[in-house]
Design a protein around this motif. Structure first.
Motif, PDB file in Angstrom:
ATOM      1  N   THR A 195      46.611  38.342  41.074  1.00  0.00           N
ATOM      2  CA  THR A 195      46.675  39.801  41.032  1.00  0.00           C
ATOM      3  C   THR A 195      46.468  40.371  39.635  1.00  0.00           C
ATOM      4  O   THR A 195      46.589  39.674  38.625  1.00  0.00           O
ATOM      5  CB  THR A 195      48.027  40.280  41.573  1.00  0.00           C
ATOM      6  N   ASN A 196      46.167  41.638  39.606  1.00  0.00           N
ATOM      7  CA  ASN A 196      45.992  42.401  38.377  1.00  0.00           C
ATOM      8  C   ASN A 196      47.366  42.675  37.765  1.00  0.00           C
ATOM      9  O   ASN A 196      48.197  43.358  38.369  1.00  0.00           O
ATOM     10  CB  ASN A 196      45.276  43.715  38.718  1.00  0.00           C
ATOM     11  N   ILE A 197      47.626  42.122  36.586  1.00  0.00           N
ATOM     12  CA  ILE A 197      48.919  42.367  35.919  1.00  0.00           C
ATOM     13  C   ILE A 197      48.728  43.136  34.615  1.00  0.00           C
ATOM     14  O   ILE A 197      49.564  43.076  33.715  1.00  0.00           O
ATOM     15  CB  ILE A 197      49.704  41.064  35.680  1.00  0.00           C
ATOM     16  N   THR A 198      47.614  43.882  34.528  1.00  0.00           N
ATOM     17  CA  THR A 198      47.447  44.797  33.399  1.00  0.00           C
ATOM     18  C   THR A 198      48.242  46.074  33.697  1.00  0.00           C
ATOM     19  O   THR A 198      48.624  46.329  34.843  1.00  0.00           O
ATOM     20  CB  THR A 198      45.966  45.170  33.181  1.00  0.00           C
ATOM     21  N   PRO A 199      48.483  46.915  32.682  1.00  0.00           N
ATOM     22  CA  PRO A 199      49.268  48.131  32.918  1.00  0.00           C
ATOM     23  C   PRO A 199      48.490  49.283  33.533  1.00  0.00           C
ATOM     24  O   PRO A 199      48.882  50.450  33.385  1.00  0.00           O
ATOM     25  CB  PRO A 199      49.776  48.482  31.509  1.00  0.00           C
ATOM     26  N   PHE A 232      43.784  39.221  32.407  1.00  0.00           N
ATOM     27  CA  PHE A 232      44.942  39.636  33.210  1.00  0.00           C
ATOM     28  C   PHE A 232      44.584  40.559  34.376  1.00  0.00           C
ATOM     29  O   PHE A 232      45.474  41.084  35.030  1.00  0.00           O
ATOM     30  CB  PHE A 232      46.003  40.309  32.334  1.00  0.00           C
ATOM     31  N   ALA A 233      43.293  40.730  34.663  1.00  0.00           N
ATOM     32  CA  ALA A 233      42.895  41.618  35.758  1.00  0.00           C
ATOM     33  C   ALA A 233      42.904  40.925  37.113  1.00  0.00           C
ATOM     34  O   ALA A 233      42.644  41.557  38.137  1.00  0.00           O
ATOM     35  CB  ALA A 233      41.512  42.216  35.489  1.00  0.00           C
ATOM     36  N   GLY A 234      43.205  39.633  37.147  1.00  0.00           N
ATOM     37  CA  GLY A 234      43.331  38.913  38.408  1.00  0.00           C
ATOM     38  C   GLY A 234      41.991  38.539  39.012  1.00  0.00           C
ATOM     39  O   GLY A 234      40.934  38.632  38.390  1.00  0.00           O
ATOM     40  N   GLY A 235      42.058  38.071  40.276  1.00  0.00           N
ATOM     41  CA  GLY A 235      40.852  37.721  41.005  1.00  0.00           C
ATOM     42  C   GLY A 235      40.513  36.247  41.008  1.00  0.00           C
ATOM     43  O   GLY A 235      39.517  35.839  41.618  1.00  0.00           O
ATOM     44  N   ALA A 277      40.901  46.487  41.669  1.00  0.00           N
ATOM     45  CA  ALA A 277      41.736  46.317  42.860  1.00  0.00           C
ATOM     46  C   ALA A 277      41.982  44.842  43.148  1.00  0.00           C
ATOM     47  O   ALA A 277      41.125  43.986  42.892  1.00  0.00           O
ATOM     48  CB  ALA A 277      41.066  46.981  44.063  1.00  0.00           C
ATOM     49  N   ASN A 278      43.147  44.569  43.683  1.00  0.00           N
ATOM     50  CA  ASN A 278      43.476  43.198  44.065  1.00  0.00           C
ATOM     51  C   ASN A 278      42.729  42.807  45.334  1.00  0.00           C
ATOM     52  O   ASN A 278      42.504  43.626  46.227  1.00  0.00           O
ATOM     53  CB  ASN A 278      44.981  43.055  44.277  1.00  0.00           C
ATOM     54  N   ARG A 279      42.366  41.556  45.403  1.00  0.00           N
ATOM     55  CA  ARG A 279      41.615  41.049  46.556  1.00  0.00           C
ATOM     56  C   ARG A 279      42.579  40.412  47.557  1.00  0.00           C
ATOM     57  O   ARG A 279      43.421  39.594  47.166  1.00  0.00           O
ATOM     58  CB  ARG A 279      40.589  40.017  46.085  1.00  0.00           C
ATOM     59  N   VAL A 322      47.339  34.115  31.202  1.00  0.00           N
ATOM     60  CA  VAL A 322      45.942  34.539  31.233  1.00  0.00           C
ATOM     61  C   VAL A 322      45.086  33.593  32.066  1.00  0.00           C
ATOM     62  O   VAL A 322      44.101  34.012  32.680  1.00  0.00           O
ATOM     63  CB  VAL A 322      45.385  34.663  29.795  1.00  0.00           C
ATOM     64  N   ALA A 323      45.451  32.312  32.129  1.00  0.00           N
ATOM     65  CA  ALA A 323      44.622  31.335  32.841  1.00  0.00           C
ATOM     66  C   ALA A 323      44.562  31.633  34.334  1.00  0.00           C
ATOM     67  O   ALA A 323      43.502  31.532  34.952  1.00  0.00           O
ATOM     68  CB  ALA A 323      45.141  29.923  32.596  1.00  0.00           C
ATOM     69  N   CYS A 324      45.697  31.977  34.923  1.00  0.00           N
ATOM     70  CA  CYS A 324      45.725  32.238  36.360  1.00  0.00           C
ATOM     71  C   CYS A 324      45.336  33.678  36.694  1.00  0.00           C
ATOM     72  O   CYS A 324      44.736  33.933  37.737  1.00  0.00           O
ATOM     73  CB  CYS A 324      47.105  31.946  36.936  1.00  0.00           C
ATOM     74  N   HIS A 325      45.680  34.603  35.835  1.00  0.00           N
ATOM     75  CA  HIS A 325      45.464  36.015  36.147  1.00  0.00           C
ATOM     76  C   HIS A 325      44.159  36.564  35.568  1.00  0.00           C
ATOM     77  O   HIS A 325      44.022  37.779  35.401  1.00  0.00           O
ATOM     78  CB  HIS A 325      46.660  36.848  35.686  1.00  0.00           C
ATOM     79  N   SER A 326      43.211  35.666  35.289  1.00  0.00           N
ATOM     80  CA  SER A 326      41.880  36.092  34.831  1.00  0.00           C
ATOM     81  C   SER A 326      40.836  35.276  35.574  1.00  0.00           C
ATOM     82  O   SER A 326      40.911  34.044  35.588  1.00  0.00           O
ATOM     83  CB  SER A 326      41.728  35.875  33.319  1.00  0.00           C
TER      84      SER A 326
END
Length: 423
Positions: free
Chosen positions: A69-73, A53-56, A136-138, A42-46
């Motif tokens: 990146t977004n690693i949610t389903p 977990f949505a990334g950014g 969306a991923n950046r 969660v630390a890196c992907h939020s």
């Protein structure tokens, strides 16, 4: 009627309430949730103030910034359409579903050691225990042609060891469990092992002399985790180390930089048996990466200098005005509530990046069991000049027999510029 009402509410709010209720009863999903906590995913992907977990989150590399990146389903912007095989390939080999290579800022060289049953549990959690987020991923800020991914195939051929962790027969159960967690999902080496010219970790386990000897990364210096007696864990007991992993502070030091996120989101939520195993493994590592200086012994001479009225030393003057009330006239502070400076491994480390950074920018709150730390380090960038910070850190690093090199104002100015630009 109740079931229909809950279903209607879930649909109207756009929340997968029923799926999560079912997921909470699935032991595989629950195990995956725990493993995701061990990995601190969660630390890196939020992103700050973003959804889990949505990334950014921006991450600095020698070539430019990349964004997690977004690693949610979510099926459109996340990993909702990924099979377990797709997930495993990204996790352990650094290759996404569409075939593009991931940058090694994603610690897949560590995750390559994760065993099949744990990969399965993680996949179950991310598919069924995480709320989907359409985000969306950046794209990275790395300019062309440096942003081309195909050279990473060759990087992987040279630096990626695809073997999962194998227990060592000569070691006991606790040591092997600790080694598995540290080397695998814990990916401690991603920060705490120095990197080579190709951004590769110089060692992937205890067989390498550089393993966990500390590393410079993103404006910080991640601490030496070997048994080195001054800048490492040589003076820490198992209880000291476990306390640090649980609370982010002990009699020797306090967490800073990204380690604060590790404590907040990962290690404080791990079970005591796993923390004890990690401590046992780390405490088994021989001294490495130090300066071969004599073992630290407290010297009160700096205290004497501080008690002179007025203090003569430029650094002592800054210390009495801004630092002494928290860290004490004797440099021993009031640990673990406030970090000691006398004998602190991070103060004694040759690389002063972390001290400069934490003085300029302060620390994020440690939040233990929902309660923020009472005395976070404040920012002094708006208050102190580069020369004042250099003076006070030089005083601290020389004082109380810390014996560390002086800090130059130019080094403070450089880190001020890079860290302020990223905020």
């Amino acid at each position: 009627m109740i079931k229909h009402l809950v279903a209607s509410l879930a649909l109207s709010l756009g929340l997968p309430l029923l799926a999560h209720a079912a997921a909470n009863d699935d032991p595989l999903v629950a195990r995956g949730a725990y493993l995701a906590k061990v990995g601190d995913c969660v630390a890196c992907h939020s992103a700050p103030k973003g959804k889990p977990f949505a990334g950014g989150l921006p991450m600095s590399t020698p070539m430019g910034k990349i964004y997690t990146t977004n690693i949610t389903p979510d099926p459109d912007t996340g990993i909702g359409k990924w099979s377990e095989e797709d997930f495993e390939k990204a996790l352990r080999q650094g290759v996404a579903k569409d075939g593009h290579n991931l940058y090694p800022a994603m610690p897949y060289t560590s995750y390559a050691k994760v065993r099949d049953d744990d990969v399965k549990a993680l996949y179950a959690y991310f598919m069924h225990g995480v709320a989907p987020v359409n985000q969306a991923n950046r794209p990275s800020d790395i300019p062309f042609p440096l942003n081309m991914r195909w050279p990473l195939k060759f990087w992987n051929m040279v630096f990626l060891d695809k073997g999962v962790y194998r227990d060592k027969d000569s070691k006991d159960v606790a040591w092997n469990r600790g080694a598995y967690l540290i080397q695998g999902l814990g990916h401690c080496s991603a920060c705490h092992t120095p990197r080579g010219i190709a951004f590769q970790e110089k060692a992937l386990d205890e067989s390498g002399s550089a393993w966990l000897t500390g590393g410079a990364l993103d404006g910080w210096f991640a601490s030496n985790l070997t048994g080195e007696q001054n800048v490492g864990l040589g003076r820490w007991s198992d209880a000291d180390l476990t306390a640090f992993l649980k609370t982010g502070a002990n009699a020797h030091a306090s967490a800073f930089g990204s380690m604060t996120d590790v404590i907040n989101h990962s290690t404080q939520g791990m079970d005591d048996q796993d923390l004890a195993a990690m401590s046992a493994y780390l405490k088994s590592l021989p001294p490495a990466g130090g300066t071969n200086a004599p073992a630290y012994a407290y010297d009160p001479k700096a205290t004497t200098a501080l008690l002179q009225h007025p203090a003569n030393d430029a650094g002592a003057k800054v210390y009495t005005a801004y630092c002494m009330h928290c860290h004490g006239v004797d440099g021993r502070a009031f640990a673990p509530l406030l970090a000691p400076l006398a004998g602190n491994p991070n103060v004694m480390e040759t690389d002063a990046s972390s001290l400069i950074n934490v003085t300029l920018n302060g620390t994020h709150d440690l939040v233990i069991q929902g309660i923020p730390a009472a005395y976070p380090m404040p920012k002094y960038a708006p208050v102190l000049s580069d020369q004042q910070i250099a003076d006070v850190l030089t005083f601290i690093r020389a004082g109380w027999n810390n014996g560390a090199p002086a800090v130059a104002a130019a080094d403070v100015a450089k880190l001020r510029k890079t860290t302020q630009a990223s905020q």
